[in-house]
Design a protein around this motif. Sequence first.
Motif, short mmCIF file in Angstrom:
data_model
loop_
_atom_site.label_atom_id
_atom_site.label_comp_id
_atom_site.label_asym_id
_atom_site.label_seq_id
_atom_site.Cartn_x
_atom_site.Cartn_y
_atom_site.Cartn_z
N SER A 57 0.85 -1.19 0.16
CA SER A 57 0.13 -0.05 -0.19
C SER A 57 0.60 1.56 0.05
CB SER A 57 -1.01 -0.12 1.20
OG SER A 57 -0.10 -0.08 2.58
N SER A 58 2.17 1.35 0.12
CA SER A 58 3.04 2.42 0.13
C SER A 58 3.68 2.65 -1.29
CB SER A 58 4.30 2.33 0.88
OG SER A 58 5.05 1.39 0.69
N ALA A 60 2.95 3.74 -5.06
CA ALA A 60 2.07 4.52 -5.75
C ALA A 60 1.20 3.77 -6.90
CB ALA A 60 2.89 5.59 -6.62
N SER A 61 1.94 2.63 -7.47
CA SER A 61 1.37 1.87 -8.33
C SER A 61 0.05 0.93 -7.61
CB SER A 61 2.36 0.79 -8.68
OG SER A 61 2.61 -0.25 -7.66
N SER A 62 -0.08 1.04 -6.32
CA SER A 62 -1.28 0.37 -5.88
C SER A 62 -2.39 1.46 -5.78
CB SER A 62 -0.89 -0.11 -4.37
OG SER A 62 0.33 -0.93 -4.57
N HIS A 63 -2.26 2.58 -6.08
CA HIS A 63 -3.02 3.71 -6.05
C HIS A 63 -3.52 4.27 -7.38
CE1 HIS A 63 -2.96 3.63 -1.57
NE2 HIS A 63 -1.91 3.34 -2.01
N LYS A 66 -2.34 8.11 -8.99
CA LYS A 66 -1.27 8.59 -8.12
C LYS A 66 0.02 8.11 -8.60
CE LYS A 66 -3.60 10.10 -4.67
NZ LYS A 66 -3.52 11.46 -4.06
N VAL A 72 -1.10 10.26 0.10
CA VAL A 72 -2.37 9.72 0.38
C VAL A 72 -2.73 9.60 1.81
CG1 VAL A 72 -1.85 7.19 0.26
CG2 VAL A 72 -3.92 7.98 -0.63
N MET A 74 -3.96 7.60 4.88
CA MET A 74 -4.27 6.36 5.08
C MET A 74 -4.88 6.27 6.65
SD MET A 74 -2.95 4.56 2.82
CE MET A 74 -1.84 2.80 3.23
N GLN A 79 0.52 9.40 4.08
CA GLN A 79 1.61 8.25 3.68
C GLN A 79 2.37 8.81 2.36
OE1 GLN A 79 2.91 5.29 4.77
NE2 GLN A 79 4.11 5.46 3.04
N LEU A 81 3.68 8.25 -1.28
CA LEU A 81 3.58 7.12 -2.20
C LEU A 81 4.83 6.98 -2.73
CD1 LEU A 81 0.10 7.42 -3.56
CD2 LEU A 81 0.85 5.97 -1.87
#
Length: 201
Positions: A57-58, A60-63, A66, A72, A74, A79, A81
């Motif tokens: 979750s840290s 950027a590719s998971s958001h 972004k 973002v 949390m 956090q 990214l």
Amino acid sequence: MRPATDALIVIDVQNDFCPGGALAVPGGDEVVAPVNALMAEFRTVVFSQDWHPAGHSSFASSHPGKTPFETVEMPYGTQVLWPDHCVQGTAGAAFHPELLDGPAQMVVRKGFRPGIDSYSAFFENDHATPTGLHGYLQNRGISRVVLCGLALDFCVNYSAVDAAKLGYQAEVMLAASRGIDLEGSLDAALSGMQAAGVTLA
Ligand code: VGL
Ligand code: ZN
């Protein structure tokens, strides 16, 4: 040789934080020689290792939408990214090849829970979930911790401030550390550490 109550904590000297890595810290590889020299002075040496599952979750590719270095919110706070980095088992997550690993008696892995980041080697970014390092150092009779490594303004900073809060005498070796310096984060980290009672050496 330092007294038996001193420990050296070497933070995240991993390929992804060195030039050519996914989250390269400028001059990151320059810490290897001073860290290797410093380890010879300590009877207790601990390494920390940033150790994320893929899709952490840290990243950027998971958001969606972004990009790295945006922030973002949390559940535990703001956090930053990051680019995908230090994914478990990859070459980027390995320690720098010239870092001597003989002197390290303990490796603390952190950032392995998918939904929470961990800058500090003592607590995750919720400032509540322990990594176990404090218990280890207590069992070893440690009262003073000397910290160095990468990145000075993130993981070294958070680890040093937590060490001081936990009651250790905490000292950061600047010559064996390098920072990322995101929008003034280096100056903020240096003054924050001093305000927390950390000695900058
Ligand atoms: C670190 C950002 C993300 C560090 C780890 O070791 O300072 N920084 N993960
Ligand atoms: Zn990380």
